[in-house]
Design a protein around this motif. Structure first.
Motif, PDB file in Angstrom:
ATOM      1  N   LEU A   1       0.833  -1.208   0.000  1.00  0.00           N
ATOM      2  CA  LEU A   1       0.000   0.000   0.000  1.00  0.00           C
ATOM      3  C   LEU A   1       0.869   1.260   0.000  1.00  0.00           C
ATOM      4  CD1 LEU A   1      -3.023   0.827   0.301  1.00  0.00           C
ATOM      5  CD2 LEU A   1      -2.609   0.952   2.755  1.00  0.00           C
ATOM      6  N   ILE A   2       1.812   1.352   0.940  1.00  0.00           N
ATOM      7  CA  ILE A   2       2.586   2.611   1.017  1.00  0.00           C
ATOM      8  C   ILE A   2       3.573   2.734  -0.142  1.00  0.00           C
ATOM      9  CG2 ILE A   2       2.353   2.802   3.530  1.00  0.00           C
ATOM     10  CD1 ILE A   2       5.317   2.024   3.772  1.00  0.00           C
ATOM     11  N   ASP A   3       3.877   1.610  -0.776  1.00  0.00           N
ATOM     12  CA  ASP A   3       4.788   1.631  -1.923  1.00  0.00           C
ATOM     13  C   ASP A   3       4.082   2.169  -3.173  1.00  0.00           C
ATOM     14  OD1 ASP A   3       7.157   1.219  -3.155  1.00  0.00           O
ATOM     15  OD2 ASP A   3       6.921  -0.942  -3.447  1.00  0.00           O
ATOM     16  N   HIS A   4       2.776   1.960  -3.254  1.00  0.00           N
ATOM     17  CA  HIS A   4       2.105   2.219  -4.531  1.00  0.00           C
ATOM     18  C   HIS A   4       1.160   3.404  -4.552  1.00  0.00           C
ATOM     19  CE1 HIS A   4       3.211  -2.139  -5.234  1.00  0.00           C
ATOM     20  NE2 HIS A   4       3.895  -1.422  -6.081  1.00  0.00           N
ATOM     21  N   GLU A   5       0.681   3.841  -3.386  1.00  0.00           N
ATOM     22  CA  GLU A   5      -0.282   4.946  -3.434  1.00  0.00           C
ATOM     23  C   GLU A   5      -0.236   5.770  -2.149  1.00  0.00           C
ATOM     24  OE1 GLU A   5      -4.485   3.173  -2.443  1.00  0.00           O
ATOM     25  OE2 GLU A   5      -3.379   1.770  -3.700  1.00  0.00           O
ATOM     26  N   PRO A   6      -0.664   7.039  -2.257  1.00  0.00           N
ATOM     27  CA  PRO A   6      -0.757   7.831  -1.029  1.00  0.00           C
ATOM     28  C   PRO A   6      -1.770   7.206  -0.081  1.00  0.00           C
ATOM     29  CG  PRO A   6      -0.967   9.239  -2.970  1.00  0.00           C
ATOM     30  CD  PRO A   6      -1.030   7.807  -3.445  1.00  0.00           C
ATOM     31  N   THR A   7      -1.488   7.222   1.171  1.00  0.00           N
ATOM     32  CA  THR A   7      -2.435   6.705   2.166  1.00  0.00           C
ATOM     33  C   THR A   7      -2.107   7.322   3.514  1.00  0.00           C
ATOM     34  OG1 THR A   7      -3.156   4.767   3.419  1.00  0.00           O
ATOM     35  CG2 THR A   7      -0.956   4.658   2.506  1.00  0.00           C
ATOM     36  N   LYS A   8      -3.145   7.497   4.316  1.00  0.00           N
ATOM     37  CA  LYS A   8      -2.942   8.073   5.650  1.00  0.00           C
ATOM     38  C   LYS A   8      -2.564   6.996   6.661  1.00  0.00           C
ATOM     39  CE  LYS A   8      -4.583  12.246   4.598  1.00  0.00           C
ATOM     40  NZ  LYS A   8      -3.620  13.331   4.375  1.00  0.00           N
ATOM     41  N   LYS A   9      -2.535   5.786   6.250  1.00  0.00           N
ATOM     42  CA  LYS A   9      -2.296   4.695   7.215  1.00  0.00           C
ATOM     43  C   LYS A   9      -0.836   4.668   7.656  1.00  0.00           C
ATOM     44  CE  LYS A   9      -5.927   1.678   5.385  1.00  0.00           C
ATOM     45  NZ  LYS A   9      -6.952   1.902   6.383  1.00  0.00           N
ATOM     46  N   ARG A  10      -0.662   4.508   8.974  1.00  0.00           N
ATOM     47  CA  ARG A  10       0.694   4.516   9.542  1.00  0.00           C
ATOM     48  C   ARG A  10       0.881   3.352  10.505  1.00  0.00           C
ATOM     49  NH1 ARG A  10       1.065   8.198  13.286  1.00  0.00           N
ATOM     50  NH2 ARG A  10      -1.077   8.902  13.221  1.00  0.00           N
ATOM     51  N   LEU A  11       2.125   2.971  10.696  1.00  0.00           N
ATOM     52  CA  LEU A  11       2.475   2.084  11.810  1.00  0.00           C
ATOM     53  C   LEU A  11       3.249   2.964  12.780  1.00  0.00           C
ATOM     54  CD1 LEU A  11       3.769  -1.151   9.991  1.00  0.00           C
ATOM     55  CD2 LEU A  11       1.422  -0.439  10.468  1.00  0.00           C
ATOM     56  N   PHE A  12       2.685   3.166  13.957  1.00  0.00           N
ATOM     57  CA  PHE A  12       3.235   4.142  14.898  1.00  0.00           C
ATOM     58  C   PHE A  12       3.842   3.414  16.088  1.00  0.00           C
ATOM     59  CE2 PHE A  12       2.646   7.389  18.283  1.00  0.00           C
ATOM     60  CZ  PHE A  12       3.348   8.423  17.704  1.00  0.00           C
ATOM     61  N   LEU A  13       5.054   3.780  16.470  1.00  0.00           N
ATOM     62  CA  LEU A  13       5.748   3.106  17.581  1.00  0.00           C
ATOM     63  C   LEU A  13       5.699   1.598  17.376  1.00  0.00           C
ATOM     64  CD1 LEU A  13       4.468   5.101  20.708  1.00  0.00           C
ATOM     65  CD2 LEU A  13       6.790   5.122  19.821  1.00  0.00           C
ATOM     66  N   PHE A  14       5.983   1.168  16.167  1.00  0.00           N
ATOM     67  CA  PHE A  14       5.823  -0.239  15.815  1.00  0.00           C
ATOM     68  C   PHE A  14       7.035  -1.037  16.322  1.00  0.00           C
ATOM     69  CE2 PHE A  14       6.237  -3.424  12.153  1.00  0.00           C
ATOM     70  CZ  PHE A  14       5.483  -4.378  12.822  1.00  0.00           C
ATOM     71  N   ASN A  15       6.744  -1.998  17.203  1.00  0.00           N
ATOM     72  CA  ASN A  15       7.827  -2.789  17.801  1.00  0.00           C
ATOM     73  C   ASN A  15       8.022  -4.074  16.996  1.00  0.00           C
ATOM     74  OD1 ASN A  15       9.699  -3.994  19.359  1.00  0.00           O
ATOM     75  ND2 ASN A  15       8.425  -4.146  21.205  1.00  0.00           N
ATOM     76  N   ILE A  16       8.635  -3.941  15.842  1.00  0.00           N
ATOM     77  CA  ILE A  16       8.856  -5.107  14.984  1.00  0.00           C
ATOM     78  C   ILE A  16       9.817  -6.096  15.648  1.00  0.00           C
ATOM     79  CG2 ILE A  16      10.779  -4.075  13.681  1.00  0.00           C
ATOM     80  CD1 ILE A  16       9.650  -5.452  11.171  1.00  0.00           C
ATOM     81  N   PHE A  17      10.611  -5.602  16.584  1.00  0.00           N
ATOM     82  CA  PHE A  17      11.645  -6.441  17.224  1.00  0.00           C
ATOM     83  C   PHE A  17      11.043  -7.512  18.125  1.00  0.00           C
ATOM     84  CE2 PHE A  17      12.884  -2.120  16.353  1.00  0.00           C
ATOM     85  CZ  PHE A  17      13.820  -2.365  15.367  1.00  0.00           C
ATOM     86  N   LYS A  18       9.795  -7.298  18.494  1.00  0.00           N
ATOM     87  CA  LYS A  18       9.060  -8.313  19.263  1.00  0.00           C
ATOM     88  C   LYS A  18       8.866  -9.557  18.392  1.00  0.00           C
ATOM     89  CE  LYS A  18       4.623  -7.480  19.962  1.00  0.00           C
ATOM     90  NZ  LYS A  18       3.455  -6.677  20.346  1.00  0.00           N
ATOM     91  N   TYR A  19       8.627  -9.346  17.112  1.00  0.00           N
ATOM     92  CA  TYR A  19       8.407 -10.458  16.185  1.00  0.00           C
ATOM     93  C   TYR A  19       9.721 -10.948  15.595  1.00  0.00           C
ATOM     94  CZ  TYR A  19       3.874  -8.093  16.168  1.00  0.00           C
ATOM     95  OH  TYR A  19       2.715  -7.461  16.535  1.00  0.00           O
ATOM     96  N   ALA A  20      10.682 -10.041  15.467  1.00  0.00           N
ATOM     97  CA  ALA A  20      11.922 -10.370  14.756  1.00  0.00           C
ATOM     98  C   ALA A  20      13.118  -9.811  15.522  1.00  0.00           C
ATOM     99  CB  ALA A  20      11.861  -9.774  13.348  1.00  0.00           C
ATOM    100  N   PRO A  21      13.432 -10.432  16.686  1.00  0.00           N
ATOM    101  CA  PRO A  21      14.518  -9.871  17.515  1.00  0.00           C
ATOM    102  C   PRO A  21      15.865  -9.837  16.800  1.00  0.00           C
ATOM    103  CG  PRO A  21      13.657 -11.948  18.432  1.00  0.00           C
ATOM    104  CD  PRO A  21      12.765 -11.581  17.291  1.00  0.00           C
ATOM    105  N   GLU A  22      16.024 -10.699  15.787  1.00  0.00           N
ATOM    106  CA  GLU A  22      17.306 -10.730  15.071  1.00  0.00           C
ATOM    107  C   GLU A  22      17.597  -9.401  14.358  1.00  0.00           C
ATOM    108  OE1 GLU A  22      14.679 -12.534  14.443  1.00  0.00           O
ATOM    109  OE2 GLU A  22      14.116 -12.363  12.335  1.00  0.00           O
ATOM    110  N   LEU A  23      16.551  -8.601  14.123  1.00  0.00           N
ATOM    111  CA  LEU A  23      16.779  -7.309  13.455  1.00  0.00           C
ATOM    112  C   LEU A  23      17.634  -6.365  14.306  1.00  0.00           C
ATOM    113  CD1 LEU A  23      13.247  -6.584  11.920  1.00  0.00           C
ATOM    114  CD2 LEU A  23      15.350  -7.093  10.678  1.00  0.00           C
ATOM    115  N   CYS A  24      17.650  -6.635  15.612  1.00  0.00           N
ATOM    116  CA  CYS A  24      18.460  -5.782  16.505  1.00  0.00           C
ATOM    117  C   CYS A  24      19.950  -5.896  16.200  1.00  0.00           C
ATOM    118  CB  CYS A  24      18.222  -6.146  17.966  1.00  0.00           C
ATOM    119  SG  CYS A  24      16.590  -5.702  18.520  1.00  0.00           S
TER     120      CYS A  24
END
Ligand SMILES: O=C(O)CCC(=O)C(=O)O
Length: 305
Positions: free
Chosen positions: A109-132
């Protein structure tokens, strides 16, 4: 044309996209390519001066590795909480998170069109700790940087209302994809920004300010910048920030807590004011009435300035 002139003219034209017709009193935020830890501490961190710099993330594998495609392919199945825009006069807080979608769909969605949708304070590290392992705290930040990194994603035209962080952390916001406009004001301008009592936010749309309703905004002196891949904006403790996504994109925020007894007491006061004062009054008066009351108080305070 020199590289910096090209950058400046790109910045000037793209900045207009998030701005109303009258202008706020904003100066371009200082930009540095290289900043040694000593210089950062001496000239920016201690005096609480914001700056944009590139050397913060120089050595991170994430700088080149974290792309929309990488997240789509590796973590596309995660179900992510999506924030909608919640704005002025709505009486709502930063939005509702009751919408969830697969990360892959959100990134498309955010790659292809304008949108107001956001991921705010998104803790992706909870799902993927290896990203740290893909980023590191710079030497000067290691002592005090927190264990709470967060990511922010947004579509073109989305924005984050003006606010400062309730825990009064210093924030290092590093951009990976896309560009965004960041507007900053020091804490001394809170009344000119019509801050709502007990809260860390206001009812003003800094992207399209209503100067008739909020005339004192014109007196507040702030800064603005556009950040792009590899840039980090340093937002000192207690500084207001408004963010407008010029394109779809994402960034990582590393935060370091305020230290010292005075700083900690201020932080505690802020957290209690929000948790007890604001929430208590909301319960007592109802959301709409309390919101209108806060707005009226902010107007009265600004009129007395
Ligand atoms: O970049 C964003 O979307 C918001 C950043 C922000 O509000 C923060 O780091 O506190």
């Amino acid at each position: 044309m020199s590289e910096s002139t090209v950058m400046e003219s790109a910045v000037t034209s793209s900045v207009d996209a998030g701005r109303g017709s009258m202008t706020l009193n904003l100066s371009p935020l200082e930009r540095r390519d290289e900043l040694s830890p000593e210089e950062f501490l001496e000239n920016y961190f201690r005096p609480r001066r914001p700056v944009v710099f590139r050397s913060f993330s120089n050595a991170w594998p994430a700088r080149e590795k974290w792309t929309l495609d990488y997240f789509r392919e590796t973590y596309g199945d995660i179900s992510v909480p999506v924030y909608e825009e919640a704005f002025a006069d709505s009486g709502a807080s930063y939005g509702s998170t009751d919408d969830r979608m697969p990360f892959r769909d959100y990134l498309d969605l955010i790659d292809h069109e304008p949108t107001k949708k956001r991921l705010f304070l998104f803790n992706i590290f909870k799902y993927a700790p290896e990203l740290c392992h893909d980023f590191d705290y710079p030497v000067f930040a290691r002592k005090w940087a927190t264990r709470h990194p967060f990511m922010f994603f947004g579509g073109e035209t989305s924005h984050v209302d003006g606010h400062f962080d309730v825990d009064l952390s210093h924030v290092f916001l590093t951009q990976f994809h896309g560009t965004k406009r960041v507007v900053l004001y020091g804490p001394q301008w809170s009344s000119h920004l019509y801050r709502h009592k007990f809260t860390v936010s206001h009812n003003v749309d800094l992207g399209n300010p209503d100067f008739e309703r909020y005339p004192r905004l014109l007196d507040a002196e702030g800064f603005e910048c556009v950040i792009e891949h590899g840039d980090t904006v340093y937002m000192p403790s207690g500084w207001w920030h408004y963010v407008y996504y010029l394109t779809g994109g994402f960034s990582l925020a590393l935060r370091s807590p305020i230290t010292g007894p005075v700083g900690r007491s201020r932080m505690l006061y802020r957290v209690l004011a929000l948790a007890v004062g604001d929430h208590g009054m909301t319960k007592l008066l109802g959301q709409k009435r309390w919101y209108a009351r806060k707005e009226a108080m902010a107007q009265r305070k600004a009129a007395r300035l």
